[in-house]
Design a protein around this motif. Structure first.
Motif, PDB file in Angstrom:
ATOM      1  N   THR A 152       0.714  -1.093  -0.039  1.00  0.00           N
ATOM      2  CA  THR A 152       0.043  -0.068  -0.015  1.00  0.00           C
ATOM      3  C   THR A 152       0.950   1.118  -0.071  1.00  0.00           C
ATOM      4  OG1 THR A 152      -0.211   0.085   2.478  1.00  0.00           O
ATOM      5  CG2 THR A 152      -1.714  -1.205   1.312  1.00  0.00           C
ATOM      6  N   ALA A 153       0.227   2.418  -0.086  1.00  0.00           N
ATOM      7  CA  ALA A 153       1.044   3.614  -0.156  1.00  0.00           C
ATOM      8  C   ALA A 153       1.829   3.889   1.377  1.00  0.00           C
ATOM      9  CB  ALA A 153       0.085   4.832  -0.372  1.00  0.00           C
ATOM     10  N   THR A 154       1.017   3.367   2.176  1.00  0.00           N
ATOM     11  CA  THR A 154       1.877   3.566   3.600  1.00  0.00           C
ATOM     12  C   THR A 154       2.222   2.297   4.250  1.00  0.00           C
ATOM     13  OG1 THR A 154      -0.317   2.729   4.753  1.00  0.00           O
ATOM     14  CG2 THR A 154       0.429   5.185   4.194  1.00  0.00           C
ATOM     15  N   GLY A 155       2.350   1.123   3.345  1.00  0.00           N
ATOM     16  CA  GLY A 155       3.300  -0.059   3.956  1.00  0.00           C
ATOM     17  C   GLY A 155       2.750  -1.249   3.220  1.00  0.00           C
ATOM     18  N   SER A 156       1.927  -2.298   4.047  1.00  0.00           N
ATOM     19  CA  SER A 156       1.368  -3.269   3.371  1.00  0.00           C
ATOM     20  C   SER A 156       0.348  -4.088   4.437  1.00  0.00           C
ATOM     21  CB  SER A 156       2.628  -4.428   2.998  1.00  0.00           C
ATOM     22  OG  SER A 156       3.180  -4.723   4.273  1.00  0.00           O
ATOM     23  N   THR A 157      -0.535  -4.808   3.737  1.00  0.00           N
ATOM     24  CA  THR A 157      -1.358  -5.750   4.506  1.00  0.00           C
ATOM     25  C   THR A 157      -0.924  -7.414   4.199  1.00  0.00           C
ATOM     26  OG1 THR A 157      -3.107  -5.654   3.032  1.00  0.00           O
ATOM     27  CG2 THR A 157      -2.909  -3.943   4.676  1.00  0.00           C
ATOM     28  N   THR A 158      -1.356  -8.186   5.099  1.00  0.00           N
ATOM     29  CA  THR A 158      -1.076  -9.585   4.949  1.00  0.00           C
ATOM     30  C   THR A 158      -2.011 -10.154   5.445  1.00  0.00           C
ATOM     31  OG1 THR A 158       1.368  -9.109   4.651  1.00  0.00           O
ATOM     32  CG2 THR A 158       0.643 -11.535   5.055  1.00  0.00           C
ATOM     33  N   THR A 159      -2.853 -11.387   4.706  1.00  0.00           N
ATOM     34  CA  THR A 159      -3.954 -12.000   5.316  1.00  0.00           C
ATOM     35  C   THR A 159      -3.538 -13.585   4.938  1.00  0.00           C
ATOM     36  OG1 THR A 159      -5.293 -11.646   3.421  1.00  0.00           O
ATOM     37  CG2 THR A 159      -5.295 -10.078   5.353  1.00  0.00           C
TER      38      THR A 159
ATOM     39  N   THR B  98       1.473  -3.396   8.194  1.00  0.00           N
ATOM     40  CA  THR B  98       2.645  -2.798   8.470  1.00  0.00           C
ATOM     41  C   THR B  98       2.494  -1.339   8.027  1.00  0.00           C
ATOM     42  OG1 THR B  98       4.016  -4.741   8.057  1.00  0.00           O
ATOM     43  CG2 THR B  98       4.892  -2.659   8.033  1.00  0.00           C
ATOM     44  N   THR B  99       2.848  -0.305   8.771  1.00  0.00           N
ATOM     45  CA  THR B  99       2.862   1.045   8.585  1.00  0.00           C
ATOM     46  C   THR B  99       4.185   1.526   8.533  1.00  0.00           C
ATOM     47  OG1 THR B  99       0.648   1.325   9.493  1.00  0.00           O
ATOM     48  CG2 THR B  99       1.764   3.204   8.930  1.00  0.00           C
ATOM     49  N   LYS B 100       4.581   2.294   7.420  1.00  0.00           N
ATOM     50  CA  LYS B 100       6.126   2.609   7.561  1.00  0.00           C
ATOM     51  C   LYS B 100       6.012   4.387   8.108  1.00  0.00           C
ATOM     52  CE  LYS B 100       7.538  -0.260   3.382  1.00  0.00           C
ATOM     53  NZ  LYS B 100       7.965   0.033   2.042  1.00  0.00           N
ATOM     54  N   ASN B 101       7.107   4.469   8.511  1.00  0.00           N
ATOM     55  CA  ASN B 101       7.133   5.866   8.810  1.00  0.00           C
ATOM     56  C   ASN B 101       8.761   6.581   8.391  1.00  0.00           C
ATOM     57  OD1 ASN B 101       9.173   5.399  11.248  1.00  0.00           O
ATOM     58  ND2 ASN B 101       7.103   4.649  11.884  1.00  0.00           N
TER      59      ASN B 101
END
Length: 262
Positions: A139-146, A163-166
């Protein structure tokens, strides 16, 4: 190893592989090697060696450690990515000081832009095998996993992770729901500052007991450094380990010629 951290290690191996399996941009092979030492709160100490090799489309890592009694353990991993087919593979094997082995292997496939399917299996130190089937979306801010993790006895757990990146690292929140509905929550934060990387992982089990692991790595200007690891279990007992590592030795050689049809 605590079962919750064992599951965490499995999850990390499946999900993190996407970031390290990307093909090298250079047509050359780059290798970084280090040596080091370790000592822990249980009275163990010894030496370590490690190397990481980057080639176009692959990354290989190998490490060994030898304790005060001369016993040796090892870890080897391999990640590959074929850009033309948007598919990859990963495998790893760890042998402990007492000779027991655990291994992981699997495949990665890009199913849509920034979306990946990760499938594979893990065989633990007890010889039991589990499998995983995960979907990761950047994603634009990190990722998702399921996805799902199927245990050796057939029980299926579900996984949801974000996961959210900074600007200084990332935060990752993972929930694993077991076959009987119990939830294990894994909260991970990583922060990088000048000359230091701090990673904190907190695992809370279905009964509310918490295990915490902090890894604080400090680097010198030449790339050498010290890593302090502190793990506090649900019973409040703390284990510590201090590692030192040398500045990396770097080598560069022409990349191996692919085999016909490879």
């Amino acid at each position: 190893m605590n079962k919750r951290f064992n599951l965490l290690a499995l999850t990390a191996a499946c999900v993190a592989v996407l970031s390290v399996a990307a093909p090298a941009a250079s047509a050359k092979q780059h290798k970084r090697s280090r040596t080091g030492t370790f000592q822990d709160s249980n009275g163990n100490s010894g030496t370590t060696t490690s190397s990481t090799t980057h080639s176009p489309g692959s990354t290989e890592h190998a490490s060994t450690w030898t304790n005060q009694d001369g016993k040796t353990g090892s870890h080897n991993s391999d990640y590959t990515w074929n850009k033309s087919t948007e598919t990859g593979a990963f495998s790893s094997s760890t042998t402990t000081l007492n000779g027991k082995t655990e291994s992981r292997q699997g495949t990665i496939k890009e199913t849509a832009p920034d979306s990946y399917e990760i499938q594979g299996s893990k065989t633990g130190l007890n010889g039991k095998t589990s499998s995983f089937d995960l979907d990761k979306t950047k994603t634009a801010t990190g990722s998702t996993t399921t996805g799902t993790i199927t245990g050796g006895k057939g029980g299926v757990s579900t996984l949801n992770s974000a996961t959210t990146k900074n600007e200084n690292g990332f935060a990752k929140d993972t929930t694993i729901t077991g076959p009987k509905g119990g939830e294990t929550k894994i909260d991970t934060t990583l922060t990088k500052t000048s000359g230091e990387t701090l990673k904190n992982t907190e695992v809370t089990g279905p009964k509310g007991k918490t295990e915490d692991r902090v890894v604080d790595t400090k680097y010198n200007a030449d790339g050498s450094g010290t890593r302090n690891i502190e793990r506090t279990g649900p019973d409040g007992k703390t284990y510590t380990r201090t590692e030192t590592f040398s500045a990396p030795t770097k080598t560069e050689t022409p990349a191996p010629t692919p085999a016909p049809g490879g």
